[in-house]
Scaffold this motif. Structure first.
Motif, mmCIF file in Angstrom:
data_model
loop_
_atom_site.group_PDB
_atom_site.id
_atom_site.type_symbol
_atom_site.label_atom_id
_atom_site.label_comp_id
_atom_site.label_asym_id
_atom_site.label_seq_id
_atom_site.Cartn_x
_atom_site.Cartn_y
_atom_site.Cartn_z
ATOM 1 N N ILE A 571 0.832 -1.207 0.000
ATOM 2 C CA ILE A 571 0.000 0.000 0.000
ATOM 3 C C ILE A 571 0.864 1.253 0.000
ATOM 4 O O ILE A 571 0.595 2.212 -0.731
ATOM 5 C CB ILE A 571 -0.937 0.001 1.235
ATOM 6 C CG1 ILE A 571 -1.936 -1.152 1.149
ATOM 7 C CG2 ILE A 571 -1.694 1.317 1.325
ATOM 8 C CD1 ILE A 571 -2.682 -1.401 2.448
ATOM 9 N N MET A 572 1.917 1.255 0.824
ATOM 10 C CA MET A 572 2.797 2.420 0.862
ATOM 11 C C MET A 572 3.493 2.630 -0.477
ATOM 12 O O MET A 572 3.617 3.768 -0.953
ATOM 13 C CB MET A 572 3.836 2.252 1.985
ATOM 14 C CG MET A 572 3.251 2.348 3.383
ATOM 15 S SD MET A 572 4.472 1.984 4.686
ATOM 16 C CE MET A 572 5.591 3.372 4.489
ATOM 17 N N ALA A 573 3.928 1.540 -1.099
ATOM 18 C CA ALA A 573 4.586 1.648 -2.407
ATOM 19 C C ALA A 573 3.625 2.183 -3.458
ATOM 20 O O ALA A 573 3.987 3.040 -4.275
ATOM 21 C CB ALA A 573 5.127 0.277 -2.819
ATOM 22 N N CYS A 574 2.386 1.702 -3.428
ATOM 23 C CA CYS A 574 1.375 2.180 -4.372
ATOM 24 C C CYS A 574 1.125 3.676 -4.191
ATOM 25 O O CYS A 574 1.029 4.426 -5.172
ATOM 26 C CB CYS A 574 0.069 1.409 -4.185
ATOM 27 S SG CYS A 574 0.119 -0.306 -4.750
ATOM 28 N N ALA A 575 1.016 4.103 -2.932
ATOM 29 C CA ALA A 575 0.772 5.520 -2.666
ATOM 30 C C ALA A 575 1.922 6.380 -3.167
ATOM 31 O O ALA A 575 1.706 7.446 -3.768
ATOM 32 C CB ALA A 575 0.563 5.733 -1.166
ATOM 33 N N VAL A 576 3.149 5.926 -2.941
ATOM 34 C CA VAL A 576 4.317 6.690 -3.402
ATOM 35 C C VAL A 576 4.349 6.772 -4.926
ATOM 36 O O VAL A 576 4.633 7.836 -5.504
ATOM 37 C CB VAL A 576 5.617 6.056 -2.863
ATOM 38 C CG1 VAL A 576 6.842 6.682 -3.525
ATOM 39 C CG2 VAL A 576 5.702 6.219 -1.353
ATOM 40 N N ILE A 577 4.047 5.665 -5.589
ATOM 41 C CA ILE A 577 4.020 5.666 -7.059
ATOM 42 C C ILE A 577 2.995 6.668 -7.572
ATOM 43 O O ILE A 577 3.265 7.446 -8.504
ATOM 44 C CB ILE A 577 3.709 4.255 -7.596
ATOM 45 C CG1 ILE A 577 4.894 3.319 -7.334
ATOM 46 C CG2 ILE A 577 3.385 4.298 -9.091
ATOM 47 C CD1 ILE A 577 4.603 1.862 -7.630
ATOM 48 N N ILE A 578 1.815 6.670 -6.978
ATOM 49 C CA ILE A 578 0.761 7.583 -7.431
ATOM 50 C C ILE A 578 1.149 9.036 -7.156
ATOM 51 O O ILE A 578 0.903 9.922 -7.971
ATOM 52 C CB ILE A 578 -0.572 7.226 -6.752
ATOM 53 C CG1 ILE A 578 -1.055 5.864 -7.255
ATOM 54 C CG2 ILE A 578 -1.636 8.299 -7.025
ATOM 55 C CD1 ILE A 578 -2.204 5.278 -6.469
ATOM 56 N N LEU A 579 1.783 9.294 -6.001
ATOM 57 C CA LEU A 579 2.242 10.654 -5.695
ATOM 58 C C LEU A 579 3.277 11.123 -6.719
ATOM 59 O O LEU A 579 3.227 12.263 -7.196
ATOM 60 C CB LEU A 579 2.838 10.700 -4.286
ATOM 61 C CG LEU A 579 1.850 10.604 -3.119
ATOM 62 C CD1 LEU A 579 2.595 10.428 -1.800
ATOM 63 C CD2 LEU A 579 0.954 11.835 -3.053
#
Length: 601
Positions: A571-579
């Motif tokens: 989830i954290m990796a996904c959020a960083v990618i989207i940011l």
């Protein structure tokens, strides 16, 4: 500290925010236009797309977003004292939560009711959309487990509470049939029937514990988990007008009415807050929330200030039922502010208990014994409510005791404390169940959207095989987490996942504002995005190393520990990618806009 100044401050801030700030967002940033046709009109199918009266829809939307978060989060965060939670809920709801909910609702409304993931695909990039789909689905499942575990602890071995909640289902079915089939449009009639039914369920339920029916409504935690799973499955499959919409509408009456009654009760009883403004646990080592005030306060209190779960409702069921664009201000921003008020009242109720009683209810007896403090009124409270409330973690029971204590303090109400307690349990359970039914349906939409890329018929929300398969997958997943976890494990993960979803939604909103050429207003979503992203990513990091990795060495919890670590990292990796994708897209648009203004293109 007396509760009256706090509730007055909350009402003042909420009223001013709705009157001025939401009007600014509606007129300048979003430019609402009632001449635009909504998806409820252009895609009407009587199943999911259904034009709905704004007050009825407010009820559904508020009931759907106001799950356990505004009740349980503030109660658990009371371990830090009353001041931190109060500050964050009032500030966060105005500048973060209301903006988040309102803007996502309008964005989805103008894109045929599409989900956050689909909006990310169009406004940010295809990669952002694909990553968002994965992240949102995981977050949705964890969120549903987070709200469900509190209900299980509240209803286990409680025949009165279980009977009352069970009766709300047939009552909602009757109201749905009345409003949409028997007497279409007669909302007042249906409301009267429903409200009378709800109060009758509480009164009749009082006779259940001492009757021959008691064994049929007294269940273990495992049976209640399965019952909730069955309800979530059925509610997500049935037409939205038959169960979900009327149940949420009725719940909103009970929820808002109870909050108003509690506010009035506070003025009559004017209780003092027994919990100090700040406790020793702001520095860490808290027995309920394992972490320091910063950053764990901001993932413990979610829905009362800002919640990513709301973006799924605002881009799920609600935009498919909006009649005109101007309704979005009342429904999107207004519902968030009311939810903040719910959180403030919940915090006051919990903090009106003596700290010893508060911790004795929210901790197991063994863990409470390590604190070195003694309960004050616990035996008396258990006697008055008619149930043993010791060692009932999750926040729901301590909140119900706090509510009942306030209501019973009103002149002439002292002998009715057991009724008020079980009324409060129903009040909380309705919050949670409405989040479960709406959340499961929304998650089902996400699974079908994703599956439709592989097999096109799967994306059709009215295709029954796809509906059944996707719903079963969602229900099975969140049921597993409730079955294997507990509140101290699930809630921190729920909080991290939920707030990371809020980051994703705010990033999408920020990019959409820039894409629309309204750069001068981008601060409205960018400021909360920066704060929420910073606190939540740090909290996720601390969760992994402080809370989840240690589980991998505990017998019987190893697999759950690995699952929690893995999902949090994903989830954290996904959020960083989207940011990152959002920043790249915004940069390209801003550079192009600058060259266009200078006449280069």
């Amino acid at each position: 500290m007396n509760a009256i100044p706090i509730i007055l401050l909350a009402f003042l801030i909420i009223a001013l925010a709705y009157r001025y700030y939401s009007a600014f967002l509606a007129a300048k940033v979003l430019a609402l236009d009632d001449s635009r046709k909504t998806p409820a009109e252009t895609l009407y199918d009587g199943q999911n797309y259904q034009p709905t009266n704004k007050y009825v829809l407010f009820g559904h939307h508020f009931a759907a977003i106001a799950g356990a978060g505004p009740l349980i989060g503030p109660v658990l965060a009371a371990q830090f004292g009353y001041a931190p939670g109060l500050f964050w809920m009032l500030l966060g709801a105005v500048i973060a939560g209301g903006v988040h909910d309102f803007m996502i609702l309008v964005a989805s409304l103008r894109r045929k009711g599409k989900s956050v993931a689909e909006i990310a695909r169009n406004e940010v990039s295809p990669l952002a959309g694909a990553v968002a789909s994965v992240a949102i689905l995981i977050i949705m499942i964890v969120a549903l487990a987070g709200v469900g575990v509190a209900l299980v602890n509240a209803l286990k071995e409680s025949s009165w509470g279980t009977f009352t909640i069970a009766m709300t289902i047939p009552i909602a079915l009757v109201v749905g049939l009345w409003m949409f089939r028997i007497r279409p449009g007669r909302v007042t009639e249906a409301s009267i029937i429903g409200v009378i039914g709800l109060f009758a369920a509480v009164v009749i339920g009082s006779s259940i514990p001492n009757s021959s029916l008691a064994p049929y409504f007294t269940f273990s935690s495992e049976v209640i988990i399965l019952a909730i799973a069955l309800y979530g499955f059925i509610a997500a499959v049935l037409p939205v007008w038959l169960l979900l919409l009327p149940r949420d509408y009725l719940s909103s009456y009970l929820k808002i009415g109870t909050v108003i009654a509690l506010a009035i009760g506070l003025f009559i009883v004017h209780p003092d807050l027994k919990m100090p403004a700040f406790t020793q646990y702001v520095h860490g080592n808290g027995p309920i929330i394992p972490g320091k005030l910063f950053p764990f306060l901001f993932i413990t209190i979610a829905c009362g200030a800002i919640s990513g779960f709301h973006s799924l409702v605002s881009s799920g069921t609600t935009p498919k039922m909006i009649s005109k664009e101007s309704d979005t201000r009342f429904i999107g921003y207004g519902a968030m502010l009311v939810e903040s008020l719910v959180g403030v009242v919940a915090l006051i109720a919990a903090c009106s208990l003596f700290p010893g009683d508060y911790f004795a209810i929210n901790l197991s007896p063994d863990k409470f014994a390590t604190l070195g403090i003694s309960p004050v009124n616990l035996e008396l409270l258990s006697s008055q409510v008619g149930e043993n409330v010791t060692g009932r973690p999750g926040g729901a029971v301590s909140l119900a005791v706090g509510f009942a204590q306030i209501f019973s303090g009103i002149p002439g109400m002292r002998s009715l404390m057991s009724y008020w307690y079980h009324f409060a349990i129903m009040f909380e359970a309705l919050f949670i169940l409405t989040a479960i039914d709406a959340g499961t349906r929304i998650a089902r939409f996400l699974v079908q959207e994703f599956g439709g890329r592989i097999y096109k018929p799967f994306a059709k929300t009215d295709w029954m095989p796809g509906t059944l398969i996707s719903t079963f997958f969602v229900v099975f997943s969140w049921t597993y987490f409730i079955w294997t976890g507990n509140i101290s494990i699930i809630w921190p993960m729920f909080g991290t996942a939920n707030q990371l979803l809020a980051c994703v939604a705010l990033a999408v909103i920020t990019t959409a504002i820039i894409n629309a050429g309204k750069v001068r207003y981008v601060w409205a979503s960018l400021v909360p995005l920066i704060f929420v992203a910073t606190t939540t990513l740090y909290a996720g990091w601390r969760n992994i190393f402080d809370n989840f990795l240690p589980l991998t060495s505990v017998p019987g919890k190893k697999f759950l520990g690995f699952i929690n670590v893995s999902l949090t990292v994903i989830i954290m990796a996904c959020a960083v990618i989207i940011l990152i994708e959002s920043m790249r897209r915004s940069y390209r648009v801003l550079i192009k806009h600058r060259y266009t203004v200078r006449g280069i293109e």
